[in-house]
Design a protein around this motif. Sequence first.
Motif, mmCIF file in Angstrom:
data_model
loop_
_atom_site.group_PDB
_atom_site.id
_atom_site.type_symbol
_atom_site.label_atom_id
_atom_site.label_comp_id
_atom_site.label_asym_id
_atom_site.label_seq_id
_atom_site.Cartn_x
_atom_site.Cartn_y
_atom_site.Cartn_z
ATOM 1 N N LEU A 19 -35.990 -65.526 64.480
ATOM 2 C CA LEU A 19 -35.812 -64.313 63.690
ATOM 3 C C LEU A 19 -36.554 -63.142 64.332
ATOM 4 C CD1 LEU A 19 -34.440 -63.227 61.199
ATOM 5 C CD2 LEU A 19 -36.398 -63.978 59.844
ATOM 6 N N ASN A 20 -37.764 -63.388 64.789
ATOM 7 C CA ASN A 20 -38.518 -62.327 65.468
ATOM 8 C C ASN A 20 -37.865 -61.932 66.787
ATOM 9 O OD1 ASN A 20 -40.474 -61.876 63.517
ATOM 10 N ND2 ASN A 20 -41.714 -63.580 64.227
ATOM 11 N N LEU A 21 -37.358 -62.903 67.540
ATOM 12 C CA LEU A 21 -36.648 -62.587 68.780
ATOM 13 C C LEU A 21 -35.407 -61.741 68.504
ATOM 14 C CD1 LEU A 21 -36.738 -65.910 70.838
ATOM 15 C CD2 LEU A 21 -37.716 -63.715 71.517
ATOM 16 N N ALA A 22 -34.680 -62.102 67.452
ATOM 17 C CA ALA A 22 -33.455 -61.369 67.099
ATOM 18 C C ALA A 22 -33.750 -59.891 66.883
ATOM 19 C CB ALA A 22 -32.814 -61.988 65.852
ATOM 20 N N VAL A 23 -34.870 -59.599 66.253
ATOM 21 C CA VAL A 23 -35.218 -58.218 65.941
ATOM 22 C C VAL A 23 -35.913 -57.532 67.115
ATOM 23 C CG1 VAL A 23 -36.683 -56.767 64.470
ATOM 24 C CG2 VAL A 23 -35.334 -58.612 63.469
ATOM 25 N N GLU A 24 -36.969 -58.150 67.604
ATOM 26 C CA GLU A 24 -37.839 -57.483 68.565
ATOM 27 C C GLU A 24 -37.282 -57.444 69.991
ATOM 28 O OE1 GLU A 24 -41.637 -59.396 68.149
ATOM 29 O OE2 GLU A 24 -41.736 -58.910 66.016
ATOM 30 N N ARG A 25 -36.663 -58.519 70.421
ATOM 31 C CA ARG A 25 -36.236 -58.570 71.823
ATOM 32 C C ARG A 25 -34.749 -58.258 72.005
ATOM 33 N NH1 ARG A 25 -37.210 -63.387 76.195
ATOM 34 N NH2 ARG A 25 -36.194 -62.332 77.917
ATOM 35 N N TYR A 26 -33.916 -58.803 71.116
ATOM 36 C CA TYR A 26 -32.470 -58.697 71.334
ATOM 37 C C TYR A 26 -31.789 -57.664 70.452
ATOM 38 C CZ TYR A 26 -33.198 -62.817 74.138
ATOM 39 O OH TYR A 26 -33.652 -63.694 75.093
ATOM 40 N N LYS A 27 -32.495 -57.108 69.487
ATOM 41 C CA LYS A 27 -31.912 -56.107 68.587
ATOM 42 C C LYS A 27 -30.583 -56.598 68.014
ATOM 43 C CE LYS A 27 -35.177 -53.264 70.008
ATOM 44 N NZ LYS A 27 -36.424 -53.983 69.965
ATOM 45 N N ALA A 28 -30.522 -57.880 67.669
ATOM 46 C CA ALA A 28 -29.304 -58.494 67.135
ATOM 47 C C ALA A 28 -29.019 -57.940 65.746
ATOM 48 C CB ALA A 28 -29.467 -60.012 67.071
ATOM 49 N N MET B 115 -33.251 -56.197 58.878
ATOM 50 C CA MET B 115 -33.133 -55.612 60.214
ATOM 51 C C MET B 115 -32.006 -56.237 61.039
ATOM 52 S SD MET B 115 -37.108 -55.452 61.047
ATOM 53 C CE MET B 115 -37.860 -53.999 61.632
ATOM 54 N N VAL B 116 -31.657 -57.500 60.736
ATOM 55 C CA VAL B 116 -30.557 -58.128 61.453
ATOM 56 C C VAL B 116 -29.237 -58.007 60.679
ATOM 57 C CG1 VAL B 116 -31.944 -59.678 62.871
ATOM 58 C CG2 VAL B 116 -31.102 -60.465 60.654
ATOM 59 N N GLY B 117 -29.243 -57.217 59.579
ATOM 60 C CA GLY B 117 -27.988 -56.877 58.941
ATOM 61 C C GLY B 117 -27.679 -57.508 57.609
ATOM 62 N N PHE B 118 -28.639 -58.151 56.991
ATOM 63 C CA PHE B 118 -28.374 -58.800 55.711
ATOM 64 C C PHE B 118 -28.825 -57.917 54.557
ATOM 65 C CE2 PHE B 118 -28.125 -62.243 58.657
ATOM 66 C CZ PHE B 118 -27.042 -62.954 58.169
ATOM 67 N N GLN B 119 -27.946 -57.746 53.593
ATOM 68 C CA GLN B 119 -28.254 -56.981 52.373
ATOM 69 C C GLN B 119 -28.943 -57.946 51.406
ATOM 70 O OE1 GLN B 119 -27.607 -53.737 52.518
ATOM 71 N NE2 GLN B 119 -26.695 -54.129 54.529
ATOM 72 N N VAL B 120 -30.260 -57.903 51.386
ATOM 73 C CA VAL B 120 -31.022 -58.828 50.537
ATOM 74 C C VAL B 120 -31.949 -58.069 49.599
ATOM 75 C CG1 VAL B 120 -30.916 -60.782 52.104
ATOM 76 C CG2 VAL B 120 -32.747 -59.106 52.369
ATOM 77 N N GLU C 50 -31.846 -68.257 50.426
ATOM 78 C CA GLU C 50 -32.690 -69.436 50.190
ATOM 79 C C GLU C 50 -33.957 -69.375 51.047
ATOM 80 O OE1 GLU C 50 -32.413 -74.283 50.617
ATOM 81 O OE2 GLU C 50 -30.554 -73.158 50.362
ATOM 82 N N TYR C 51 -33.783 -68.942 52.294
ATOM 83 C CA TYR C 51 -34.929 -68.834 53.200
ATOM 84 C C TYR C 51 -35.930 -67.800 52.660
ATOM 85 C CZ TYR C 51 -37.575 -68.473 57.558
ATOM 86 O OH TYR C 51 -38.566 -68.473 58.495
ATOM 87 N N ILE C 52 -35.409 -66.687 52.181
ATOM 88 C CA ILE C 52 -36.267 -65.618 51.666
ATOM 89 C C ILE C 52 -37.032 -66.085 50.427
ATOM 90 C CG2 ILE C 52 -36.250 -63.332 50.566
ATOM 91 C CD1 ILE C 52 -33.990 -62.613 52.549
ATOM 92 N N GLN C 53 -36.414 -66.942 49.623
ATOM 93 C CA GLN C 53 -37.145 -67.487 48.472
ATOM 94 C C GLN C 53 -38.374 -68.264 48.931
ATOM 95 O OE1 GLN C 53 -34.248 -69.807 46.319
ATOM 96 N NE2 GLN C 53 -33.673 -68.088 45.025
ATOM 97 N N LYS D 78 -38.121 -61.011 54.337
ATOM 98 C CA LYS D 78 -37.021 -60.219 53.776
ATOM 99 C C LYS D 78 -36.687 -58.987 54.627
ATOM 100 C CE LYS D 78 -35.504 -58.118 49.448
ATOM 101 N NZ LYS D 78 -35.819 -57.935 48.026
ATOM 102 N N GLU D 79 -37.689 -58.241 55.011
ATOM 103 C CA GLU D 79 -37.449 -57.023 55.801
ATOM 104 C C GLU D 79 -36.845 -57.354 57.169
ATOM 105 O OE1 GLU D 79 -37.528 -53.856 54.727
ATOM 106 O OE2 GLU D 79 -37.888 -54.847 52.802
ATOM 107 N N THR D 80 -37.278 -58.460 57.735
ATOM 108 C CA THR D 80 -36.744 -58.866 59.036
ATOM 109 C C THR D 80 -35.263 -59.225 58.922
ATOM 110 O OG1 THR D 80 -38.940 -59.748 59.529
ATOM 111 C CG2 THR D 80 -37.181 -60.312 61.064
ATOM 112 N N TRP D 81 -34.893 -59.933 57.854
ATOM 113 C CA TRP D 81 -33.481 -60.255 57.633
ATOM 114 C C TRP D 81 -32.666 -58.982 57.445
ATOM 115 C CZ3 TRP D 81 -31.417 -64.524 59.142
ATOM 116 C CH2 TRP D 81 -32.163 -65.708 59.146
#
Length: 176
Positions: free
Chosen positions: A126-135, A171-176, A157-160, A166-169
């Motif tokens: 999740l951190n790689l998706a945001v910080e390195r790959y801007k996925a 950043m990768v495009g999830f409306q949570v 479920e993961y956020i629970q 939550k903020e990281t998700w």
Amino acid sequence: DVDIIVLSKLKPEDIKKLIVTSDNRFLLLMNRRKTDEILWFKISYNKKCKVEILVPGRLSIPEIPISNISYIEPFQDIPVVPLMVLLPLKLRGWTDHRHQADVGVIQYVSDKDEFETDEADMKVLLNLAVERYKAHLDDEKWLPELFVLEMRRRVLEYIQQWPDSKETWKMVGFQV
């Protein structure tokens, strides 16, 4: 362990047998429950690594268009699955292992180890998706709708379990 997605119409069992017959560093051993053969790579005399062979159509793995497969340095001959496919597949492993733990299905130490490894892997990916790959999910319009819907359910479920993610998700495009 290593997960390998093979873009093939062959069954994983057949692919495992092809690998074993073509390279003697690989071997097939029956799992502890005697229900399936597990592919292992021999690293040294007393050390081995489990290898999972996955194919599209199983475990919700989508068909991946050739144009969405990338290659990274220095391994230009090894294709890499898009991160927005890898991330939900690892998330699926985490939720599946979590549900097993919830109902007391974990029978072996290796099952518990897998669950804990999944948790650590998820945080790193999740951190790689945001910080390195801007996925971002919006960049992957080719993903099947059912795959994305399942991924959204698992993200919630993961956020629970990990509210700080939550903020990281988002950043990768999830409306949570």
